[in-house]
Motif scaffolding. Structure first.
Motif, PDB file in Angstrom:
ATOM      1  N   ARG A  13       0.828  -1.218   0.000  1.00 47.82           N
ATOM      2  CA  ARG A  13       0.000   0.000   0.000  1.00 47.82           C
ATOM      3  C   ARG A  13       0.855   1.259   0.000  1.00 47.82           C
ATOM      4  O   ARG A  13       0.385   2.334  -0.340  1.00 47.82           O
ATOM      5  CB  ARG A  13      -0.930  -0.003   1.214  1.00 47.82           C
ATOM      6  CG  ARG A  13      -2.034  -1.032   1.125  1.00 47.82           C
ATOM      7  CD  ARG A  13      -2.730  -1.211   2.470  1.00 47.82           C
ATOM      8  NE  ARG A  13      -3.212   0.023   3.017  1.00 47.82           N
ATOM      9  CZ  ARG A  13      -4.489   0.425   3.018  1.00 47.82           C
ATOM     10  NH1 ARG A  13      -5.394  -0.352   2.475  1.00 47.82           N
ATOM     11  NH2 ARG A  13      -4.836   1.562   3.546  1.00 47.82           N
ATOM     12  N   GLY A  14       2.119   1.108   0.375  1.00 52.75           N
ATOM     13  CA  GLY A  14       3.042   2.233   0.372  1.00 52.75           C
ATOM     14  C   GLY A  14       3.664   2.508  -0.985  1.00 52.75           C
ATOM     15  O   GLY A  14       4.370   3.509  -1.161  1.00 52.75           O
TER      16      GLY A  14
ATOM     17  N   GLU B 125       4.133   3.855  -4.647  1.00 52.92           N
ATOM     18  CA  GLU B 125       3.638   5.089  -5.258  1.00 52.92           C
ATOM     19  C   GLU B 125       2.498   4.823  -6.238  1.00 52.92           C
ATOM     20  O   GLU B 125       1.540   5.597  -6.305  1.00 52.92           O
ATOM     21  CB  GLU B 125       4.781   5.837  -5.935  1.00 52.92           C
ATOM     22  CG  GLU B 125       5.787   6.419  -4.948  1.00 52.92           C
ATOM     23  CD  GLU B 125       5.161   7.337  -3.913  1.00 52.92           C
ATOM     24  OE1 GLU B 125       4.320   8.184  -4.298  1.00 52.92           O
ATOM     25  OE2 GLU B 125       5.510   7.216  -2.724  1.00 52.92           O
TER      26      GLU B 125
ATOM     27  N   LYS C 213      -0.682   4.373  -4.339  1.00 51.66           N
ATOM     28  CA  LYS C 213      -1.160   5.647  -3.791  1.00 51.66           C
ATOM     29  C   LYS C 213      -1.785   6.532  -4.866  1.00 51.66           C
ATOM     30  O   LYS C 213      -2.760   7.240  -4.601  1.00 51.66           O
ATOM     31  CB  LYS C 213      -0.014   6.377  -3.095  1.00 51.66           C
ATOM     32  CG  LYS C 213       0.424   5.706  -1.804  1.00 51.66           C
ATOM     33  CD  LYS C 213       1.310   6.622  -0.999  1.00 51.66           C
ATOM     34  CE  LYS C 213       2.738   6.207  -1.086  1.00 51.66           C
ATOM     35  NZ  LYS C 213       3.626   6.986  -0.202  1.00 51.66           N
ATOM     36  N   ARG C 214      -1.236   6.488  -6.073  1.00 54.83           N
ATOM     37  CA  ARG C 214      -1.817   7.293  -7.159  1.00 54.83           C
ATOM     38  C   ARG C 214      -3.229   6.835  -7.503  1.00 54.83           C
ATOM     39  O   ARG C 214      -4.108   7.651  -7.783  1.00 54.83           O
ATOM     40  CB  ARG C 214      -0.909   7.257  -8.393  1.00 54.83           C
ATOM     41  CG  ARG C 214       0.347   8.098  -8.240  1.00 54.83           C
ATOM     42  CD  ARG C 214       1.075   8.282  -9.555  1.00 54.83           C
ATOM     43  NE  ARG C 214       1.597   7.053 -10.109  1.00 54.83           N
ATOM     44  CZ  ARG C 214       2.813   6.562  -9.845  1.00 54.83           C
ATOM     45  NH1 ARG C 214       3.637   7.202  -9.017  1.00 54.83           N
ATOM     46  NH2 ARG C 214       3.210   5.441 -10.422  1.00 54.83           N
TER      47      ARG C 214
ATOM     48  N   ARG D  57      -5.286   5.246  -5.391  1.00 56.45           N
ATOM     49  CA  ARG D  57      -6.110   5.607  -4.234  1.00 56.45           C
ATOM     50  C   ARG D  57      -6.526   7.072  -4.315  1.00 56.45           C
ATOM     51  O   ARG D  57      -7.651   7.454  -3.990  1.00 56.45           O
ATOM     52  CB  ARG D  57      -5.320   5.324  -2.953  1.00 56.45           C
ATOM     53  CG  ARG D  57      -5.988   5.664  -1.652  1.00 56.45           C
ATOM     54  CD  ARG D  57      -7.320   4.969  -1.414  1.00 56.45           C
ATOM     55  NE  ARG D  57      -7.251   3.550  -1.359  1.00 56.45           N
ATOM     56  CZ  ARG D  57      -7.018   2.821  -0.276  1.00 56.45           C
ATOM     57  NH1 ARG D  57      -6.773   3.402   0.866  1.00 56.45           N
ATOM     58  NH2 ARG D  57      -7.046   1.507  -0.340  1.00 56.45           N
ATOM     59  N   ALA D  58      -5.624   7.917  -4.803  1.00 61.95           N
ATOM     60  CA  ALA D  58      -5.900   9.351  -4.909  1.00 61.95           C
ATOM     61  C   ALA D  58      -7.015   9.649  -5.916  1.00 61.95           C
ATOM     62  O   ALA D  58      -7.690  10.676  -5.808  1.00 61.95           O
ATOM     63  CB  ALA D  58      -4.629  10.107  -5.317  1.00 61.95           C
TER      64      ALA D  58
END
Length: 197
Positions: A183-184, A186, A189-190, A192-193
């Motif tokens: 989940r860390g 990148e 995270k993109r 998820r954003a």
């Protein structure tokens, strides 16, 4: 350019994450299952849907496999023993995690109320926990098959995130650490954003 139809809260997350890991550009169309837009591309109304030129592809695992093979990343070569093991792992995840979670969802909110059997929840949580213990025994690290991330990792982490949200037991320390690390990334995270923007 690829076009992805689906919502971040669906299995489309897997496809979006894959494309981010590959570094490929794409258009994201936030499309709900069974919507007019989804049915226009897939008669079943299911998402995700990937459009690549004139090709319309469905089913998240088929799409992941297509992208991995096309770009030669996040997969072992077809015909190799490692690929056979990757495919076996992928099918295990679909059978023992995705299918269990989907059955729980169907009996929680997807099926018409009169067709739901809420009592099945306890059995499904027990089955999920048992399957998770088996997966932990096979876990190599840092990825499921060792040093190389594959599409199986994307499916696995998506299912574990789904399990957290559905309040399924995810208590194995090794797999919790693995999920946190994934989940860390990148690329994760993109994607998820996208749901936050």
């Amino acid at each position: 350019m690829y076009k992805v139809y689906g919502s971040v809260a669906s299995r489309a997350f897997r496809v979006l994450w894959m494309l981010e890991e590959l570094g490929e550009t794409y258009e994201y169309h936030d499309t709900k299952p069974q919507s007019e837009a989804a049915r226009a591309l897939n008669p079943s109304g299911k998402v995700p849907i990937l459009v690549d030129g004139d090709a319309v592809l469905t089913d998240s695992t088929a799409i992941l496999t297509y992208l991995a093979d096309k770009h030669g990343k996040l997969t072992y070569p077809a015909g190799s023993v490692e690929r056979a093991r990757q495919d076996a792992l992928t099918h295990t995840l679909l059978d023992e995690f995705d299918a269990v979670l989907w059955t729980a969802a169907r009996h929680s909110f997807v099926l018409p109320k009169e067709r739901r059997v809420p009592e099945v929840s306890g059995s499904l949580k027990w089955e999920f926990a048992r399957n998770l213990d088996r997966l932990a025994e096979r876990f190599v690290g840092p990825f499921l098959q060792g040093e190389q991330m594959t599409i199986a990792d994307i499916i696995c982490v998506h299912c574990l995130n789904w399990a957290f949200g559905a309040k399924f037991p995810v208590e194995n320390e090794r797999l919790l650490a693995y999920t946190k690390a994934m989940r860390g990334r990148e690329a994760f995270k993109r994607v998820r954003a996208l749901s936050e923007g």
